[in-house]
Design a protein around this motif. Structure first.
Motif, PDB file in Angstrom:
ATOM      1  N   ASN A   9      -7.133   9.855  -2.708  1.00 51.62           N
ATOM      2  CA  ASN A   9      -7.240   9.935  -1.246  1.00 51.62           C
ATOM      3  C   ASN A   9      -5.862   9.685  -0.614  1.00 51.62           C
ATOM      4  O   ASN A   9      -5.308   8.589  -0.741  1.00 51.62           O
ATOM      5  CB  ASN A   9      -8.261   8.899  -0.750  1.00 51.62           C
ATOM      6  CG  ASN A   9      -8.446   8.988   0.747  1.00 51.62           C
ATOM      7  OD1 ASN A   9      -7.620   8.506   1.510  1.00 51.62           O
ATOM      8  ND2 ASN A   9      -9.523   9.621   1.154  1.00 51.62           N
ATOM      9  N   LEU A  10      -5.354  10.699   0.082  1.00 50.03           N
ATOM     10  CA  LEU A  10      -3.980  10.609   0.600  1.00 50.03           C
ATOM     11  C   LEU A  10      -3.813   9.518   1.642  1.00 50.03           C
ATOM     12  O   LEU A  10      -2.779   8.839   1.666  1.00 50.03           O
ATOM     13  CB  LEU A  10      -3.584  11.941   1.246  1.00 50.03           C
ATOM     14  CG  LEU A  10      -2.820  12.960   0.419  1.00 50.03           C
ATOM     15  CD1 LEU A  10      -2.282  14.043   1.330  1.00 50.03           C
ATOM     16  CD2 LEU A  10      -1.683  12.335  -0.390  1.00 50.03           C
ATOM     17  N   ASP A  11      -4.832   9.345   2.501  1.00 54.72           N
ATOM     18  CA  ASP A  11      -4.718   8.315   3.545  1.00 54.72           C
ATOM     19  C   ASP A  11      -4.590   6.930   2.911  1.00 54.72           C
ATOM     20  O   ASP A  11      -3.768   6.114   3.323  1.00 54.72           O
ATOM     21  CB  ASP A  11      -5.925   8.340   4.489  1.00 54.72           C
ATOM     22  CG  ASP A  11      -5.929   9.591   5.348  1.00 54.72           C
ATOM     23  OD1 ASP A  11      -4.837  10.166   5.553  1.00 54.72           O
ATOM     24  OD2 ASP A  11      -7.011  10.000   5.786  1.00 54.72           O
ATOM     25  N   ASP A  12      -5.419   6.683   1.900  1.00 57.62           N
ATOM     26  CA  ASP A  12      -5.359   5.381   1.220  1.00 57.62           C
ATOM     27  C   ASP A  12      -4.000   5.193   0.532  1.00 57.62           C
ATOM     28  O   ASP A  12      -3.425   4.100   0.552  1.00 57.62           O
ATOM     29  CB  ASP A  12      -6.479   5.266   0.168  1.00 57.62           C
ATOM     30  CG  ASP A  12      -7.833   4.999   0.814  1.00 57.62           C
ATOM     31  OD1 ASP A  12      -7.874   4.757   2.037  1.00 57.62           O
ATOM     32  OD2 ASP A  12      -8.848   5.035   0.088  1.00 57.62           O
ATOM     33  N   ILE A  13      -3.492   6.252  -0.072  1.00 60.31           N
ATOM     34  CA  ILE A  13      -2.192   6.157  -0.756  1.00 60.31           C
ATOM     35  C   ILE A  13      -1.084   5.861   0.267  1.00 60.31           C
ATOM     36  O   ILE A  13      -0.243   4.984   0.051  1.00 60.31           O
ATOM     37  CB  ILE A  13      -1.900   7.448  -1.549  1.00 60.31           C
ATOM     38  CG1 ILE A  13      -2.893   7.578  -2.718  1.00 60.31           C
ATOM     39  CG2 ILE A  13      -0.458   7.472  -2.054  1.00 60.31           C
ATOM     40  CD1 ILE A  13      -2.893   8.931  -3.406  1.00 60.31           C
ATOM     41  N   LYS A  14      -1.155   6.564   1.412  1.00 56.88           N
ATOM     42  CA  LYS A  14      -0.124   6.343   2.453  1.00 56.88           C
ATOM     43  C   LYS A  14      -0.178   4.912   2.969  1.00 56.88           C
ATOM     44  O   LYS A  14       0.858   4.262   3.150  1.00 56.88           O
ATOM     45  CB  LYS A  14      -0.343   7.316   3.625  1.00 56.88           C
ATOM     46  CG  LYS A  14       0.116   8.726   3.322  1.00 56.88           C
ATOM     47  CD  LYS A  14      -0.163   9.636   4.511  1.00 56.88           C
ATOM     48  CE  LYS A  14       0.089  11.080   4.139  1.00 56.88           C
ATOM     49  NZ  LYS A  14      -0.440  12.022   5.116  1.00 56.88           N
ATOM     50  N   LYS A  15      -1.388   4.400   3.207  1.00 52.76           N
ATOM     51  CA  LYS A  15      -1.518   3.022   3.718  1.00 52.76           C
ATOM     52  C   LYS A  15      -0.944   2.021   2.703  1.00 52.76           C
ATOM     53  O   LYS A  15      -0.151   1.157   3.046  1.00 52.76           O
ATOM     54  CB  LYS A  15      -3.007   2.684   3.967  1.00 52.76           C
ATOM     55  CG  LYS A  15      -3.545   3.205   5.287  1.00 52.76           C
ATOM     56  CD  LYS A  15      -4.946   2.673   5.559  1.00 52.76           C
ATOM     57  CE  LYS A  15      -5.995   3.417   4.775  1.00 52.76           C
ATOM     58  NZ  LYS A  15      -7.368   2.992   4.968  1.00 52.76           N
ATOM     59  N   ALA A  16      -1.353   2.169   1.435  1.00 49.02           N
ATOM     60  CA  ALA A  16      -0.911   1.206   0.415  1.00 49.02           C
ATOM     61  C   ALA A  16       0.596   1.301   0.177  1.00 49.02           C
ATOM     62  O   ALA A  16       1.261   0.285  -0.068  1.00 49.02           O
ATOM     63  CB  ALA A  16      -1.666   1.456  -0.890  1.00 49.02           C
ATOM     64  N   TYR A  17       1.133   2.491   0.272  1.00 50.13           N
ATOM     65  CA  TYR A  17       2.570   2.693   0.015  1.00 50.13           C
ATOM     66  C   TYR A  17       3.406   1.926   1.039  1.00 50.13           C
ATOM     67  O   TYR A  17       4.451   1.370   0.716  1.00 50.13           O
ATOM     68  CB  TYR A  17       2.875   4.187   0.036  1.00 50.13           C
ATOM     69  CG  TYR A  17       4.245   4.544  -0.481  1.00 50.13           C
ATOM     70  CD1 TYR A  17       4.715   4.038  -1.689  1.00 50.13           C
ATOM     71  CD2 TYR A  17       5.077   5.410   0.233  1.00 50.13           C
ATOM     72  CE1 TYR A  17       5.972   4.368  -2.169  1.00 50.13           C
ATOM     73  CE2 TYR A  17       6.329   5.750  -0.245  1.00 50.13           C
ATOM     74  CZ  TYR A  17       6.772   5.227  -1.439  1.00 50.13           C
ATOM     75  OH  TYR A  17       8.014   5.560  -1.909  1.00 50.13           O
ATOM     76  N   LYS A  18       2.879   1.885   2.293  1.00 54.49           N
ATOM     77  CA  LYS A  18       3.608   1.180   3.359  1.00 54.49           C
ATOM     78  C   LYS A  18       3.749  -0.305   3.078  1.00 54.49           C
ATOM     79  O   LYS A  18       4.681  -0.946   3.552  1.00 54.49           O
ATOM     80  CB  LYS A  18       2.845   1.337   4.690  1.00 54.49           C
ATOM     81  CG  LYS A  18       3.106   2.635   5.393  1.00 54.49           C
ATOM     82  CD  LYS A  18       2.622   2.513   6.829  1.00 54.49           C
ATOM     83  CE  LYS A  18       2.201   3.893   7.328  1.00 54.49           C
ATOM     84  NZ  LYS A  18       1.176   3.830   8.355  1.00 54.49           N
ATOM     85  N   PHE A  19       2.795  -0.889   2.343  1.00 54.13           N
ATOM     86  CA  PHE A  19       2.868  -2.336   2.072  1.00 54.13           C
ATOM     87  C   PHE A  19       3.978  -2.686   1.077  1.00 54.13           C
ATOM     88  O   PHE A  19       4.275  -3.851   0.866  1.00 54.13           O
ATOM     89  CB  PHE A  19       1.542  -2.865   1.484  1.00 54.13           C
ATOM     90  CG  PHE A  19       0.332  -2.608   2.342  1.00 54.13           C
ATOM     91  CD1 PHE A  19       0.433  -2.595   3.715  1.00 54.13           C
ATOM     92  CD2 PHE A  19      -0.905  -2.379   1.761  1.00 54.13           C
ATOM     93  CE1 PHE A  19      -0.678  -2.352   4.514  1.00 54.13           C
ATOM     94  CE2 PHE A  19      -2.024  -2.147   2.541  1.00 54.13           C
ATOM     95  CZ  PHE A  19      -1.913  -2.130   3.921  1.00 54.13           C
ATOM     96  N   GLY A  20       4.536  -1.687   0.416  1.00 58.24           N
ATOM     97  CA  GLY A  20       5.636  -1.955  -0.520  1.00 58.24           C
ATOM     98  C   GLY A  20       5.201  -2.541  -1.846  1.00 58.24           C
ATOM     99  O   GLY A  20       5.999  -3.129  -2.575  1.00 58.24           O
ATOM    100  N   ILE A  21       3.916  -2.392  -2.170  1.00 56.65           N
ATOM    101  CA  ILE A  21       3.440  -2.996  -3.422  1.00 56.65           C
ATOM    102  C   ILE A  21       3.180  -1.961  -4.510  1.00 56.65           C
ATOM    103  O   ILE A  21       2.826  -2.321  -5.627  1.00 56.65           O
ATOM    104  CB  ILE A  21       2.124  -3.780  -3.196  1.00 56.65           C
ATOM    105  CG1 ILE A  21       1.054  -2.866  -2.590  1.00 56.65           C
ATOM    106  CG2 ILE A  21       2.347  -5.011  -2.358  1.00 56.65           C
ATOM    107  CD1 ILE A  21      -0.341  -3.251  -2.984  1.00 56.65           C
ATOM    108  N   LEU A  22       3.332  -0.705  -4.182  1.00 58.96           N
ATOM    109  CA  LEU A  22       2.923   0.326  -5.144  1.00 58.96           C
ATOM    110  C   LEU A  22       4.037   0.744  -6.082  1.00 58.96           C
ATOM    111  O   LEU A  22       5.151   1.054  -5.640  1.00 58.96           O
ATOM    112  CB  LEU A  22       2.468   1.598  -4.414  1.00 58.96           C
ATOM    113  CG  LEU A  22       1.055   1.667  -3.878  1.00 58.96           C
ATOM    114  CD1 LEU A  22       0.725   3.105  -3.535  1.00 58.96           C
ATOM    115  CD2 LEU A  22       0.046   1.106  -4.859  1.00 58.96           C
ATOM    116  N   SER A  23       3.721   0.770  -7.367  1.00 62.14           N
ATOM    117  CA  SER A  23       4.661   1.302  -8.357  1.00 62.14           C
ATOM    118  C   SER A  23       4.177   2.618  -8.936  1.00 62.14           C
ATOM    119  O   SER A  23       4.857   3.220  -9.759  1.00 62.14           O
ATOM    120  CB  SER A  23       4.840   0.300  -9.501  1.00 62.14           C
ATOM    121  OG  SER A  23       5.378  -0.899  -9.019  1.00 62.14           O
ATOM    122  N   GLY A  24       2.978   3.047  -8.558  1.00 63.78           N
ATOM    123  CA  GLY A  24       2.476   4.311  -9.103  1.00 63.78           C
ATOM    124  C   GLY A  24       1.094   4.645  -8.581  1.00 63.78           C
ATOM    125  O   GLY A  24       0.484   3.861  -7.834  1.00 63.78           O
TER     126      GLY A  24
END
Ligand code: G3P
Length: 218
Positions: A9-24
Motif C-alpha cells: 500500500n503506497l499511502d502506508d509506505i509514504k507515511k512510514a517513510y516520513k518517520f525515518g525508520i524504514l530500511s526497506g
C-alpha cells in the motif's frame, strides 16, 4: 534491528517513510493482490517513493516453478525502475528456489528466501548465498509452535558459523513479537503499518502529554 514495512500500500509506505525508520519494503503476491494493481507497476512506484532504503523485495510469480523460470522472472524484475539496485528478488524455500538464489547471488543480485519455518531451511538459504532469509513467526505461533524461538536459533546458528545472511523476522503480528525478535537477534523485522502505529502507543505517554498540555495553559 532495522525495520522494513510489509505492505504494497503506497499511502502506508509514504507515511512510514516520513518517520525515518524504514530500511526497506517487503511485498508478496497476496499483498499486491489486495491493492488491485499490476505487480511490476507497484514495485516501481514503491522503489520511487523509498529512495533511501537498502531493499525492496519483489517476489517471483508463484507459477515460476523451475529455477530457470524463477531466474527469467528475476531478470525482468531487476530491470524495474531503471535497474534499481535495491530491488531484491524474493524466492520460495524450495530446491528450485535455492538454485535460483545461488545463480542470482553469484551475479550480485540481492535475494530474500521466504517461507522459512525451520533452522535447516535458513541454513540452506544462507549457504546458497541469500542476502536475507525470512522466517514467518506468526504462522508458526498459529500452529502452536514458537516463532520467536526459531528466530533465536537461526541468529545463533548464523553467528556460530559466520553466515552473512540477514534475518528478516516476518509474519510479525504484535508489539511483543517486535521486542522479542529484536532481543533474539533478528537483523530486521518486517511489519505492517498498523503495527508501526501500535509500537509508539502507551497510555502513560498519552496521559503525560495531556497533563503537560493542561499545565501549559495554567
Ligand atoms: O511477512 C510475511 C507476511 O506478509 C505474512 O504475514 O500475517 O499473513 O502471516 P501473515
Amino acid at each position: 534491528m532495522k525495520f522494513f514495512i510489509d505492505t504494497a500500500n503506497l499511502d502506508d509506505i509514504k507515511k512510514a517513510y516520513k518517520f525515518g525508520i524504514l530500511s526497506g519494503v517487503t511485498t508478496n503476491p497476496s499483498l499486491v493482490a489486495k491493492e488491485g494493481v499490476k505487480f511490476e507497476d507497484r514495485i516501481e512506484e514503491i522503489a520511487q517513493v523509498v529512495t533511501e532504503v537498502e531493499s525492496v523485495s519483489a517476489e517471483v510469480p508463484p507459477d515460476a516453478l523451475t529455477a530457470e523460470e524463477m531466474i527469467q522472472a528475476a531478470e525482468d524484475l531487476i530491470k524495474i525502475n531503471g535497474g534499481d539496485e535495491k530491488i531484491t528478488i524474493k524466492l520460495p524455500m524450495s530446491l528450485a528456489g535455492l538454485e535460483a538464489t545461488r545463480y542470482l547471488s553469484q551475479k550480485g543480485i540481492k535475494t530474500n528466501v521466504t517461507l522459512i519455518f525451520t533452522v535447516n531451511q535458513a541454513l540452506l538459504a544462507a549457504r546458497a548465498g541469500a542476502t536475507y532469509v525470512s522466517p514467518f513467526l506468526g504462522r508458526l505461533d498459529d500452529i502452536s509452535e514458537d516463532g520467536v524461538l526459531l528466530v533465536e536459533k537461526i541468529a545463533k546458528l548464523f553467528q556460530i558459523h559466520n553466515l552473512d545472511a540477514q534475518i528478516i523476522a516476518a509474519s510479525v503480528r504484535h508489539p511483543d513479537h517486535v521486542t522479542r525478535v529484536a532481543l533474539a537477534g533478528a537483523h530486521i523485522a518486517t511489519i505492517p503499518y498498523s503495527l508501526i502505529e501500535k509500537l509508539i502507543q502507551h497510555p502513560l505517554t498519552d496521559q503525560g502529554m495531556e497533563k503537560f498540555a493542561s499545565d501549559w495553559k495554567k
